[in-house]
Design an enzyme around this catalytic site. Structure first.
Site, PDB file in Angstrom:
ATOM      1  N   GLY A 223     -47.145 -10.024  37.800  1.00 53.17           N
ATOM      2  CA  GLY A 223     -47.194 -11.363  37.214  1.00 53.17           C
ATOM      3  C   GLY A 223     -48.326 -11.545  36.213  1.00 53.17           C
ATOM      4  CG  ASP A 243     -52.968  -7.022  44.276  1.00 53.98           C
ATOM      5  OD1 ASP A 243     -52.953  -7.547  45.407  1.00 53.98           O
ATOM      6  OD2 ASP A 243     -52.333  -7.474  43.310  1.00 53.98           O
ATOM      7  CG  ASP A 266     -57.975  -8.935  52.289  1.00 50.58           C
ATOM      8  OD1 ASP A 266     -57.992  -9.945  51.559  1.00 50.58           O
ATOM      9  OD2 ASP A 266     -57.679  -8.980  53.496  1.00 50.58           O
ATOM     10  CB  VAL A 267     -60.115 -11.258  47.177  1.00 53.17           C
ATOM     11  CG1 VAL A 267     -59.922 -10.376  45.957  1.00 53.17           C
ATOM     12  CG2 VAL A 267     -58.870 -12.081  47.465  1.00 53.17           C
ATOM     13  CE1 TYR A 359     -51.023 -21.628  43.928  1.00 48.67           C
ATOM     14  CE2 TYR A 359     -50.374 -23.553  42.656  1.00 48.67           C
ATOM     15  CZ  TYR A 359     -50.663 -22.207  42.719  1.00 48.67           C
ATOM     16  OH  TYR A 359     -50.617 -21.461  41.583  1.00 48.67           O
TER      17      TYR A 359
END
Lengths: 453, 424
Positions: A223, A243, A266-267, A359
């Site tokens: 994306g 990512d 993994d943020v 969100y």
């Protein structure tokens, strides 16, 4: 060949748009009065800045007209002395120098001079208004006039046809290189989906670019993140594509395509800030650009939203950028001098969206983070901004129910969804050294969406 | 002292039981995936490396240039040369040793070693009698000769011949050979099951703490080795029926739980000179210091998979080391019994004196240092990929503990074996 996930085809994603751009489809849509989304001009290597000659419209008190004309010429544009000189040509861009307008009466010239030029803009033409920064005007009439130009620009954007965009730059006192940079960006095909937006151009001194600039993009496997990696690589960055390990296959394909590198991270992990900071310091002498793009959605109506859906969205979208940024600022050498940070917000964060309380909280939260970090980062010669995409054709929007998806596409002045590359172009522009002076702002890439405008 | 090759990074596909998720891809596809993941991790797209050396044990004749063809499908500069090596299950580590030696000699500055195997993509051969008929037919010049050749055609010859999982000189499968060695060393069923359980638990824990995040790249949607059973137990393992050694006098002990099944996968490791690694700002995990191969006469009584029993003492002796000097010991788990028989041999005074020529037993391996993040029983064993998997794992284990010394031991078909020393 292994069955790798296919890169989405934008035409296939918007079948209506593709149909009404075709011969019989166009005829039918015109007869029936249906929306006819224009084909937008997008960046291609070696492309001219504009599709036709440029005209600089000078209002009362203008001081920058000659400078602007000079910049446009240096960028390869043919700048006309007056509209008559255009002959049969349609205009590629019209720049209105309105920074000196102080009286309501002086606005009349806008109508007299811009209207005939606006009527002559080419497909994917550009209108850019240069105004002052209203806050700098103590005089009520001057401030009213300057503020009024924003309403004018937004309205004109809604009247524009054929992919022509209308944007406005609020030029602060002492504005530096960013004015020229912003003008070029807004005139170019790189800003195809930026429409009806005001942006403040402040003072700022670009840091000399390093020989090999390094950009980090989180959520780079697909994306908008993958598009950011492509565009940043095009402008000479080594892109560290970040990512989760589970997305490693697609991530590797993106990184190899742009000659970048991958980091499985993994943020939201406890050690993510330290690991990213170490990686950047040890491998690259710090990052010049950090794009906080990793994001997830867990849409549910507010009362049905469980803790997991709330925590996942807030954790990835908001807490992770906060913690990563703090970690990078803490660690000496993790960020290069003059580093630029860009957060991916969303117009759903600005406007709110049903079923997206989590969100929208996270995406509006990023705007707060950008506002708060701007001043302390500016002291260190760095800058932070947010880009807020509108409806963009991504795997995320492809998963929407058909009716809201179709409504989302058409509910903008450009009558279509943007492409990931449109968002990436804005991100990459904000990352450019000469964009110094654009700081603490939210740039919407939404085709002038009706949402939250 | 010559230069030593630096182990810079590793990558592999998740390993998958044959015939499952990778059933439709070739060994070359797997190798490309492993290489591209490594290239991405290290930022080597478009880079010309000194060489890429890899191999496959189950190899089609069309794959005569397997590694070179794989390189051409990766993001590496097409000017990167490549060659194939094949030494059964030792392939992956042998490729690394060959590359490390070239680096030590200064012949190349960087390269990738490894291997891939797909038991799903195993070559199916034609019946040899059919081959002779077809050859005669192609040589025939007269209609009568052609007819004569064709007349020898029989329906039975059209049956494809699958690859044999048996030693050519003994006719015994690897498992049957291992069962004989296990019986000779009186390796118990329980000890084998305990080793298998430890392997699964250690690998599951390694995944949980992210140890494999920079050693593995998902492939075709597979994110973890599909043989891994984090929830297995001694009870579950004990319930499995024996599959090898059922014709022996002693009770059969080897089951599907303490043996590795046919597996598909690929693994690669980036080796380089210290200078090259520094130029590319790539941290060095460890160095490949030395290696030793050995072979035994399994046709006349030696255990087929016991060659490392000989290789390791020779390697340690040459480097003035004992088992106690090792912080990590990686012994490839072809079968749990193979590992246990190897350890037993090194502890046996008589064997060490009479067969290995040692004054005293080689010694014991501290179980806490043995395969600390699991090995082939949990990951699976795509033959040629195993060496690179173990080498990258070992290097990272040493880097993680801030230094140390490790031994790798891998047994191979044909009565061969390879051992290597890694230091950080």
């Amino acid at each position: 060949m292994p069955n790798l996930p296919k890169v989405p085809n934008p035409l296939g994603q918007d079948p209506y748009g593709a149909f009404v751009r075709s011969g019989p489809g166009a005829l039918l849509a015109a007869r029936a009065g249906l929306p006819r989304p224009p084909r937008l001009r997008r960046f291609e290597p070696g492309q001219e800045l504009l599709t036709g000659p440029a005209l600089v419209v000078e209002l009362a008190g203008a001081t920058r007209s000659a400078q602007v004309a000079g910049w446009l010429r240096e960028a390869g544009a043919r700048v006309l002395d007056d509209l008559a000189a255009a002959g049969e040509d349609r205009l590629g861009a019209v720049v209105v120098e309105a920074t000196g307008v102080r009286r309501v009466a002086e606005l009349a010239a806008l109508r007299e001079q811009l209207a005939p030029a606006f009527a002559r803009t080419a497909p994917s033409g550009r209108v850019v208004l240069l105004t002052g920064l209203p806050q700098e005007f103590p005089d009520p009439e001057a401030r009213a006039v300057q503020r009024g130009l924003e309403g004018f620009a937004r309205s004109l954007g809604k009247e524009a046809r054929g992919g022509t965009t209308v944007n406005l730059l609020r030029v602060a006192t002492g504005a530096g290189t960013a004015l020229r940079s912003a003008l070029e960006f807004l005139c170019s095909a790189r800003s195809a989906f930026v429409d009806g937006q005001p942006l403040v151009v402040g003072p700022g001194v670009p840091v000399p670019a390093r020989e090999r600039r390094v950009a980090v993009v989180t959520g780079a496997a697909q994306g908008i993140g993958a598009a950011c990696a492509e565009v940043l690589a095009r402008s000479g960055h080594h892109v560290v594509c970040v990512d989760v390990a589970a997305a490693g296959e697609r991530l590797a394909a993106v990184a190899n395509r742009v000659h970048g590198s991958t980091l499985h991270l993994d943020v939201t992990a406890d050690d993510a800030p330290a690991r990213l900071a170490d990686h950047l310091a040890v491998r690259f002498d710090g990052a010049d650009v950090v794009v906080h793009n990793a994001g997830v959605t867990r849409d549910r109506s507010f009362v049905k939203l469980d803790a997991a859906a709330w925590d996942a969205v807030l954790g990835v979208n908001l807490l992770a950028p906060l913690r990563l940024t703090a970690g990078l600022l803490e660690r000496t050498g993790a960020l290069a001098p003059g580093a630029r940070l860009v957060c991916l917000s969303s117009i759903n964060g600005v406007a709110g969206a049903k079923g997206q309380t989590n969100y929208a909280t996270s995406k509006a939260g990023l705007v707060g983070m950008v506002e708060a970090l701007a001043a302390p980062l500016a002291e260190r010669g760095m800058a932070v901004n947010a880009v807020a995409p509108g409806f963009v054709e991504t795997p995320m929007t492809a998963a929407m129910p058909p009716v809201p998806r179709e409504v989302g596409r058409r509910a903008s002045s450009l009558l279509q969804g943007g492409l990931p590359v449109d968002v990436a172009e804005a991100v990459a522009w904000l990352a450019q050294p000469d964009a110094a002076g654009i700081d603490g702002q939210v740039l919407r890439v939404c085709g002038q969406s009706v949402l939250g405008a | 002292m010559t230069r030593r090759a630096a182990i810079v990074a590793g990558n592999r596909t998740p390993f998958v039981r044959a015939g499952r998720r990778y059933a439709q891809v070739s060994a070359q596809d797997l190798l490309v995936a492993a290489l591209d993941g490594l290239v991405a991790r290290c930022g080597l797209a478009g880079e010309r490396l000194g060489e890429v050396v890899a191999g496959a044990v189950l190899k089609h004749s069309r794959d005569l240039n397997l590694t070179r063809e794989a390189v051409l499908s990766t993001a590496l500069d097409a000017a990167t040369p490549a060659y194939d090596v094949q030494q059964a299950c030792a392939t992956g580590l042998e490729t690394a040793v060959l590359l490390a030696n070239k680096i030590a000699l200064g012949q190349v500055e960087s390269g990738i070693a490894g291997g891939a195997d797909s038991a799903s993509d195993a070559p199916i051969a034609l019946d040899d009698r059919l081959r002779r008929v077809l050859l005669d037919l192609s040589r025939a010049r007269t209609p009568a000769a052609r007819l004569a050749a064709l007349s020898r055609l029989r329906p039975g010859q059209l049956r494809p011949v699958p690859p044999r999982n048996a030693e050519p000189r003994t006719g015994l499968s690897m498992g049957e050979h291992a069962a004989r060695t296990a019986a000779a060393w009186e390796v118990s069923r329980q000890a084998q099951d305990e080793l298998a359980l430890a392997s699964h638990r250690n690998l599951a824990a390694a995944y949980e703490r992210g140890f494999l995040d920079d050693l593995l790249t998902p492939y075709l949607g597979v994110r973890r080795d599909d043989l891994l059973r984090p929830d297995t137990s001694l009870e579950k393992l004990a319930a499995l029926p024996p599959v090898f050694g059922r014709d022996l006098e002693q009770p059969a002990t080897m089951t599907a739980g303490n043996s590795t099944p046919l597996t598909d996968g690929a693994a690669v490791v980036l080796l380089a000179s210290d200078e090259w690694a520094a130029q590319h700002r790539l941290p060095v995990l460890a160095h490949l210091v030395d290696a030793e191969t050995a072979a035994v006469d399994h046709v006349h009584g030696e255990g087929l998979l016991t060659a490392p029993v000989w290789a390791v003492p020779r390697l340690l002796q040459r480097n003035g080391l004992t088992l106690d000097d090792l912080d990590v010991v990686e012994v490839h788990e072809a079968f749990a019994s193979t590992v246990l028989a190897t350890l037993a041999a090194w502890e046996d005074e008589e064997f060490c004196r009479d067969r290995l020529g040692l004054e005293k037993p080689l010694g014991s391996v501290d179980r806490a240092r043995l395969n600390p993040v699991g090995s082939s029983l949990a990951t699976g064993h795509p033959f040629a990929a195993t060496g690179a998997r173990i080498l990258a794992t070992t290097a990272k284990l040493l880097a993680e503990r801030g230094g140390g010394r490790a031994l790798i031991s891998i047994c191979a078909a044909g009565g061969q074996g390879i051992a290597a020393l890694v230091e950080a």
